[in-house]
Design a protein around this motif. Structure first.
Motif, mmCIF file in Angstrom:
data_model
loop_
_atom_site.group_PDB
_atom_site.id
_atom_site.type_symbol
_atom_site.label_atom_id
_atom_site.label_comp_id
_atom_site.label_asym_id
_atom_site.label_seq_id
_atom_site.Cartn_x
_atom_site.Cartn_y
_atom_site.Cartn_z
ATOM 1 N N ARG A 142 123.434 -92.303 23.536
ATOM 2 C CA ARG A 142 123.651 -91.362 25.075
ATOM 3 C C ARG A 142 123.110 -92.284 26.145
ATOM 4 N N GLY A 143 121.666 -92.389 25.777
ATOM 5 C CA GLY A 143 120.913 -93.203 26.769
ATOM 6 C C GLY A 143 121.768 -94.391 27.269
ATOM 7 N N ALA A 144 122.349 -95.123 26.409
ATOM 8 C CA ALA A 144 122.952 -96.324 26.910
ATOM 9 C C ALA A 144 124.145 -96.048 27.714
ATOM 10 N N LEU A 145 124.889 -95.056 27.401
ATOM 11 C CA LEU A 145 125.906 -94.707 28.280
ATOM 12 C C LEU A 145 125.812 -94.110 29.602
ATOM 13 N N ASP A 146 124.273 -93.354 29.710
ATOM 14 C CA ASP A 146 123.936 -92.958 30.934
ATOM 15 C C ASP A 146 123.295 -93.925 31.686
ATOM 16 N N SER A 147 122.752 -95.067 31.246
ATOM 17 C CA SER A 147 121.825 -96.013 31.943
ATOM 18 C C SER A 147 122.925 -97.114 32.371
ATOM 19 N N LEU A 148 123.847 -97.815 31.551
ATOM 20 C CA LEU A 148 124.429 -98.804 31.793
ATOM 21 C C LEU A 148 125.508 -98.813 32.717
ATOM 22 N N LEU A 316 112.297 -100.034 38.176
ATOM 23 C CA LEU A 316 113.632 -99.742 37.427
ATOM 24 C C LEU A 316 113.541 -98.642 36.576
ATOM 25 N N ARG A 317 112.435 -98.479 35.869
ATOM 26 C CA ARG A 317 112.310 -97.424 35.051
ATOM 27 C C ARG A 317 112.488 -95.893 35.524
ATOM 28 N N GLU A 318 111.767 -95.947 36.749
ATOM 29 C CA GLU A 318 112.006 -94.470 37.324
ATOM 30 C C GLU A 318 113.303 -94.304 37.939
ATOM 31 N N ARG A 319 114.050 -95.137 38.334
ATOM 32 C CA ARG A 319 115.399 -95.093 38.816
ATOM 33 C C ARG A 319 116.425 -94.839 37.444
ATOM 34 N N LEU A 320 116.062 -95.531 36.591
ATOM 35 C CA LEU A 320 116.810 -94.918 35.125
ATOM 36 C C LEU A 320 116.476 -93.692 34.580
ATOM 37 N N ASN A 321 115.311 -93.080 34.868
ATOM 38 C CA ASN A 321 114.848 -91.981 34.061
ATOM 39 C C ASN A 321 115.587 -90.957 35.040
ATOM 40 N N ALA A 322 115.682 -91.260 36.279
ATOM 41 C CA ALA A 322 116.447 -89.916 37.038
ATOM 42 C C ALA A 322 117.810 -89.985 36.633
ATOM 43 N N ARG A 323 118.466 -91.296 36.687
ATOM 44 C CA ARG A 323 119.809 -91.216 36.278
ATOM 45 C C ARG A 323 120.063 -90.578 35.141
ATOM 46 N N VAL A 324 119.257 -90.767 33.839
ATOM 47 C CA VAL A 324 119.562 -90.284 32.848
ATOM 48 C C VAL A 324 119.411 -88.612 32.863
#
Length: 638
Positions: A142-148, A316-324
């Motif tokens: 699910r993390g891949a679907l949310d992040s990519l 990039l980490r913070e942006r990805l965590n917020a997106r997930v």
């Protein structure tokens, strides 16, 4: 990259793997024998210890391998907590994943695999599992679907298809069985030690149990370390190869590089114990360990983007965590809303737009074909309840009288409701474009694989009756029947596709010539001279020497041949499937040379090429540019 060379390499690697496994077992068994000797055991005790240990390891490995063969790729996905993606997912991210996987499968010429999502895993990862393409699954977190983004997801999926096409998937499944056999010793030692602690006894028997348990743990984990070191050496180079395959296939290095950067910025870890399948994953978090199965993430990125600066990962980490986190909240709200409204996933998933990129020849072609499929047909093909009706629809004859006989057979073999459903599909789409027929069938393979054995048998029997309803077999009818039969047979024995082949073309020249003659004849049914020229070109690539002329055999051109060619071709394909990989390479090149002679490939030739390649267990890309035959005497001549 050459598919056939990769398959040969995998077979050689498998032999080396078995030899190294045997060496690891000998080290473990010998170590236990030395320990028994050191504590004063006699020859009989040493022999019993070594024999029982070797037997235990081998039996445990065989048991785990048998379980994997029985369950195939879906077993691994379910063990990891995967949830199967249905034909019509309501989740837009799952729909996008299904579209990408279907595009890749149809473009590469492999059956559409089952798709799973690891819903509880928010790390960015994926894996392909199975013994052969016909039982393969692709699982994505699910993390891949949310992040990519879509291009990044496409790169990840293409990487996993690289493992399928390169034979790594089968090798990875065998590694699981081998490692389990070695690990069982350490697990038994841990169990014995735990029981001793619970009893809190100090007598001699309990002390002996403790010593034996510790010994098994030490020797078991030492052997497991050796086995994991072997696994790491095998796996790392295969990851580089799969990355290269993904770039070659998608022509988008930035998509794969973007996915790898996001893994590096976030994490790749999965919930639960992933040690058994770590070599199968898209990426790993660990860096610089001798047992690490993956190259360092940043090294993989630099190969794709030499100008890459690790400073890009900051922020990039913070942006990805917020997106997930946002995606998780939206899914929770959406789920509660559907529950309140009583809505279920349904037909709103039909007709989902399929994207493509102008530079991507294969994927664009597959995407355009899927997008062109009529919505009701595509929806039914993905549905377990309706896929049989799609198969029936595809077999229906253009002649009204023959078609009515076929519909009567359907009503007799199935029921009146199914018969009417097939009529409705025919009324909705009376004539389906020729180039959409096989993609529609391939879209239904995941649902067809889930039929129970009795349903598969009845379906194969009914399709055969429908095909012969008019007393002859057209090319598309043959292609449909043969592809369906091959797919359903391989479901019953998926490992059959991966068994070593040893036969050579020298032993099957007559069969190979007949195969090429069928292609040439159906490519030029009304022009014997053009058919002869096409056959001559194909034989030239096959043998390396261009013959003066090659005539289409009378067994094909006569009235009897028109009725019997399909059954003869069935026998020929079964025998040619036993060819070794490098000879299949020559045969495929000869087939493409035959079909492409004259500069135009007709629908009948494309359908025959696809079914012939599938029968030989060779994926044939949607576009034929990767199989361009070279003149006799060149590389393509073998």
């Amino acid at each position: 990259m050459n598919f056939f060379q990769q398959q040969d390499q995998v077979q050689r690697r498998t032999r080396w793997l078995l030899m190294l496994f045997a060496l690891a077992v000998l080290v473990i068994v010998g170590s236990l024998g030395l320990i028994v000797w050191a504590i004063g055991g006699g020859v009989e005790a040493i022999a019993w210890t070594m024999g029982l240990t070797a037997g235990l390891i081998v039996l445990a490995s065989l048991y785990r391998t048998w379980r994997l063969r029985e369950g195939g790729g879906p077993l691994i996905a379910l063990e990891m907590g995967g949830v199967r993606v249905g034909g019509h997912p309501v989740d837009p991210q799952q729909r996008q994943l299904r579209n990408v996987v279907e595009e890749m499968a149809i473009a590469s010429g492999v059956p559409v695999p089952e798709i799973y999502v690891l819903e509880q895993d928010l790390g960015i990862n994926a894996f392909a599992a199975g013994f052969a393409p016909n039982d393969a699954v692709i699982a994505v977190t699910r993390g891949a679907l949310d992040s990519l983004e879509r291009a990044e997801l496409k790169g990840v999926v293409a990487h996993e298809f690289g493992h399928i096409l390169n034979g790594d998937m089968r090798l990875n499944m065998r590694l699981i069985g081998i490692l389990y056999g070695i690990e069982i010793l350490a697990l038994l030692g841990q169990g014995g030690l735990a029981r001793r602690r619970r009893r809190h006894k100090g007598d001699g028997a309990e002390t002996g149990t403790g010593v034996l348990s510790v010994t098994l743990i030490v020797v078991g984990y030492a052997g497991l370390a050796l086995a994991r070191w072997i696994r790491a050496g095998i796996s790392r180079q295969r990851e580089y190869l799969a990355d290269a395959h993904a770039v070659q296939f998608t022509r988008e290095p930035d998509g794969l590089a973007g996915a790898l950067k996001k893994v590096a910025a976030r994490y790749a870890g999965l919930n639960g114990n992933t040690e058994e399948i770590t070599h199968m994953l898209f990426a790993s978090d660990a860096i610089g360990q001798i047992f690490e199965t993956h190259p360092p993430l940043l090294d993989r990125v630099r190969i794709l983007q030499p100008q890459f600066d690790p400073e890009e990962l900051k922020g990039l980490r913070e942006r990805l965590n917020a997106r997930v986190r946002k995606g998780a909240r939206e899914r929770a709200v959406d789920g509660m809303q559907r529950e309140r409204e009583g809505r279920l996933p349904g037909a709103e998933a039909v007709g989902d737009a399929l994207g493509g990129h102008p530079a991507l020849t294969h994927i664009l072609g597959a995407g355009m074909l899927l997008a062109a499929l009529p919505g009701p047909l595509a929806w039914a093909a993905r549905s377990e309840a309706r896929v049989i009706e799609v198969v029936m629809y595809l077999v229906l004859h253009a002649d009204r009288e023959v078609r009515e006989r076929q519909l009567a057979m359907i009503g007799e073999a199935l029921d009146g409701e199914r018969q009417e459903a097939v009529r409705r599909l025919r009324a909705a789409e009376p004539v389906l474009r020729e180039d959409l027929r096989l993609p529609l069938l391939e879209l239904g393979f995941p649902a067809l694989r889930r039929l129970d054995p009795d349903e598969r048998t009845r379906l194969r029997t009914l399709v055969d009756r429908l095909i012969h309803a008019d007393g002859r077999v057209a090319v598309f009818e043959y292609a449909l029947g043969r592809l369906l039969d091959r797919q359903l047979r391989d479901v019953q024995d998926p490992a059959a596709a991966s068994r070593p082949r040893r036969a050579t073309l020298d032993d099957h020249q007559e069969n190979a010539h007949y195969l090429l003659a069928v292609l040439a004849h159906h490519g030029h049914p009304d022009d014997p001279r053009a058919a002869s020229a096409a056959l001559t070109a194909g034989i030239g690539v096959l043998t390396g020497a261009l013959p003066l002329a090659a005539e289409i055999p009378e067994a094909l051109t006569g009235a009897a041949g028109a009725r019997a060619w399909a059954s003869v071709l069935d026998r020929v394909l079964e025998q040619l499937d036993a060819l070794r990989m490098r000879d299949k390479d020559r045969l495929i090149r000869a087939m493409v040379a035959t079909a492409g002679h004259g500069g135009q490939v007709v629908a009948a030739e494309v359908e025959l090429l696809r079914v012939m390649a599938a029968s030989l267990h060779v994926p044939l890309p949607l576009a034929l540019d990767e199989f361009v035959a070279t003149p006799p005497g060149g590389e393509g001549a073998g």
